[in-house]
Design a protein around this motif. Structure first.
Motif, PDB file in Angstrom:
ATOM      1  N   LEU A 192      41.881  26.597  36.817  1.00  0.00           N
ATOM      2  CA  LEU A 192      42.720  26.545  38.231  1.00  0.00           C
ATOM      3  C   LEU A 192      42.415  27.121  39.500  1.00  0.00           C
ATOM      4  O   LEU A 192      42.021  27.163  40.711  1.00  0.00           O
ATOM      5  N   SER A 193      42.886  28.357  39.608  1.00  0.00           N
ATOM      6  CA  SER A 193      41.913  29.678  40.657  1.00  0.00           C
ATOM      7  C   SER A 193      40.848  29.858  40.591  1.00  0.00           C
ATOM      8  O   SER A 193      40.388  30.033  41.683  1.00  0.00           O
ATOM      9  N   PHE A 194      40.289  29.887  39.876  1.00  0.00           N
ATOM     10  CA  PHE A 194      39.086  29.877  39.885  1.00  0.00           C
ATOM     11  C   PHE A 194      38.052  29.150  41.077  1.00  0.00           C
ATOM     12  O   PHE A 194      36.930  28.789  41.682  1.00  0.00           O
ATOM     13  N   THR A 195      39.142  28.301  40.525  1.00  0.00           N
ATOM     14  CA  THR A 195      37.991  26.904  41.082  1.00  0.00           C
ATOM     15  C   THR A 195      38.568  26.375  42.572  1.00  0.00           C
ATOM     16  O   THR A 195      38.425  25.197  43.435  1.00  0.00           O
ATOM     17  N   PRO A 235      43.731  36.191  41.469  1.00  0.00           N
ATOM     18  CA  PRO A 235      44.238  35.703  40.481  1.00  0.00           C
ATOM     19  C   PRO A 235      43.894  35.697  39.117  1.00  0.00           C
ATOM     20  O   PRO A 235      43.763  35.561  38.036  1.00  0.00           O
ATOM     21  N   GLY A 236      42.807  34.840  39.421  1.00  0.00           N
ATOM     22  CA  GLY A 236      42.046  34.045  38.216  1.00  0.00           C
ATOM     23  C   GLY A 236      41.287  35.119  37.519  1.00  0.00           C
ATOM     24  O   GLY A 236      41.189  34.807  36.439  1.00  0.00           O
ATOM     25  N   VAL A 237      41.043  36.820  37.865  1.00  0.00           N
ATOM     26  CA  VAL A 237      40.503  37.067  36.414  1.00  0.00           C
ATOM     27  C   VAL A 237      41.675  37.531  36.220  1.00  0.00           C
ATOM     28  O   VAL A 237      41.866  37.759  34.882  1.00  0.00           O
ATOM     29  N   VAL A 238      42.796  37.956  36.564  1.00  0.00           N
ATOM     30  CA  VAL A 238      44.377  38.248  35.747  1.00  0.00           C
ATOM     31  C   VAL A 238      44.753  37.923  34.607  1.00  0.00           C
ATOM     32  O   VAL A 238      44.720  37.429  33.456  1.00  0.00           O
ATOM     33  N   TYR A 239      44.436  35.790  35.173  1.00  0.00           N
ATOM     34  CA  TYR A 239      44.714  34.724  34.296  1.00  0.00           C
ATOM     35  C   TYR A 239      43.898  35.203  32.660  1.00  0.00           C
ATOM     36  O   TYR A 239      44.253  35.260  32.020  1.00  0.00           O
ATOM     37  N   ALA A 240      42.543  34.962  33.425  1.00  0.00           N
ATOM     38  CA  ALA A 240      41.392  34.993  31.824  1.00  0.00           C
ATOM     39  C   ALA A 240      41.437  36.011  31.492  1.00  0.00           C
ATOM     40  O   ALA A 240      41.355  35.898  30.008  1.00  0.00           O
ATOM     41  N   VAL A 241      41.917  37.526  31.848  1.00  0.00           N
ATOM     42  CA  VAL A 241      42.205  38.643  31.061  1.00  0.00           C
ATOM     43  C   VAL A 241      43.572  38.349  30.057  1.00  0.00           C
ATOM     44  O   VAL A 241      43.548  38.630  29.310  1.00  0.00           O
ATOM     45  N   ALA A 242      44.630  37.661  31.131  1.00  0.00           N
ATOM     46  CA  ALA A 242      45.828  37.824  29.997  1.00  0.00           C
ATOM     47  C   ALA A 242      45.767  36.381  28.765  1.00  0.00           C
ATOM     48  O   ALA A 242      46.701  36.698  28.456  1.00  0.00           O
TER      49      ALA A 242
END
Length: 422
Positions: A99-102, A171-178
């Motif tokens: 959702l963050s990336f889009t 934020p999408g990068v943080v969520y992806a790594v998490a």
């Protein structure tokens, strides 16, 4: 589980090593997630109230679902419960990333997914805590508790910093790594192998749900260590007032506040490393009370300190003392509780911990409004010392306790009295 000597290495137990790495991965992922969620919601709305809502949607599941989660931990294979919880959390974090990336993310969506994560974590936590005694023999369980605690402290110290750095990329990068870290944790849990007697299924009745409460009431040592943690944290916690101390008393900026927040975790982390290499074999009851008293004294020193370096040293010491107390308390609860009851007892313990943390911050804020930050923290330190003295009188067997390891016949005696319900 084969017999072990206190000098045996934890590295010899492959299941524990997998468990530890899984805790590190999920702990780092959760701390990074917490930073990203707070920054993103505040960036979207600009309202401080929404930051409080994040805590609210995490608090309610952790308390309201604790007893059912404890029942589940004692009725089903704990590894599978943890695995399902982590997979649900991974799905929710992955949804946040997508959702963050889009650019389709919004406040309610974030809060809803945080609620899903908190609900899954509420069921995961008692099963995760109850797994540890099945992975190592009783003589080295205290060291396993210390090393397991070090994973949490490392995540507390480094996770937010890594999350903040990654947030620069979005934020999408943080969520992806998490999400990747949670997937790694789930994979490790899926591969975990250990010996556990098949649990006997029992319907979820009020009696079975509250069996953990009944057990704690009957076992004075367990009641003593859990309630000591509740009231010591309730009175002694100064975390909520750190911004006031940083700006108004120590006259430092955000960097100083960051150091103040990190100091207790660093102290706890280093103490956990020491405890992982040294066994507590004598007078563990008095060591525990002494550690909680040391926490209270360190709180008083912090309250009265006019210098940043002394405040950091006091918070460092408070974290170290708290880790000693936590390892002893955690080991006692695990070793004094029959395996069939550990999920429900750990669930009740989680309620005490969550309640003390939340109410402790409220108590500190309320006292600070009346007495100021210094007065409130001095009162908290004195309150902690008073609790220690009172508990030493109320729980004499705990004060006289010499060893952490409970004898098997003691558990059998408890079970013969009807304290075991499955």
């Amino acid at each position: 589980m084969p017999a072990a000597r206190p000098t045996d290495s934890l590295l010899q137990h492959r299941a524990f090593v997998q468990f530890w790495f899984a805790r590190i991965a999920s702990g780092f992922g959760f701390q990074m997630l917490s930073v990203a969620v707070a920054w993103q919601i505040y960036a979207i709305t600009g309202r401080a109230l929404d930051l409080g809502l994040i805590g609210l949607v995490q608090f309610f599941p952790s308390v309201l679902l604790a007893l059912p989660a404890g029942h589940v931990a004692d009725q089903f294979e704990r590894r599978r419960v943890v695995l399902i919880g982590q997979i649900v959390e991974w799905c929710a974090i992955a949804a946040l990333a997508v959702l963050s990336f889009t650019h389709r993310i919004h406040e309610l969506g974030i809060l809803a997914l945080v609620f899903v994560i908190s609900t899954a974590k509420a069921f995961e936590s008692p099963s995760m805590s109850s797994l540890l005694p099945a992975l190592v023999p009783p003589p080295i369980l205290p060291r396993a508790v210390a090393v397991s605690g070090s994973a949490f402290q490392m995540a507390m110290v480094l996770g937010p910093a890594v999350g903040g750095l990654l947030y620069v990329a979005g934020p999408g990068v943080v969520y992806a790594v998490a999400a990747a870290l949670y997937l790694a944790a789930a994979t490790l849990m899926a591969c975990l192998r250990y010996e556990q007697a098949p649990p006997r299924r029992e319907p979820a009745t009020l009696k079975s749900l509250f069996a953990g409460v009944h057990f704690i009431r009957e076992r004075k040592d367990v009641l003593g260590v859990i309630s000591l943690d509740l009231f010591a944290v309730l009175f002694g916690g100064a975390t909520a007032l750190l911004p006031m101390f940083a700006r108004d008393i120590l006259h430092t900026g955000p960097w100083g506040l960051g150091l103040l927040r990190a100091a207790p975790a660093v102290g706890a982390l280093l103490m956990s490393v020491w405890l992982a290499r040294h066994d507590l074999t004598r007078r563990v009851g008095m060591i525990m009370f002494g550690s909680v008293a040391g926490f209270g004294v360190a709180t008083l020193v912090f309250a009265l300190s006019p210098w940043l370096w002394l405040s950091l040293a006091a918070l460092f010491a408070a974290g170290a003392f708290d880790m000693v107390s936590m390892v002893i308390r955690g080991s006692m609860v695990q070793l004094d509780t029959p395996d069939a009851m550990r999920g429900r007892v750990n669930a009740v313990n989680a309620i005490f911990i969550n309640t003390s943390n939340q109410l402790g911050e409220f108590e500190s804020g309320l006292a600070a409004a009346w007495l100021g930050a210094v007065g409130a923290t001095v009162l908290g330190g004195i309150g902690t010392l008073a609790v220690v003295g009172l508990w030493m009188v109320m729980f004499p067997s705990l004060r006289r306790r010499q060893r952490l390891h409970v004898e098997p016949e003691a558990i059998e005696a408890a079970e013969a009295q009807g304290l075991k319900t499955i």
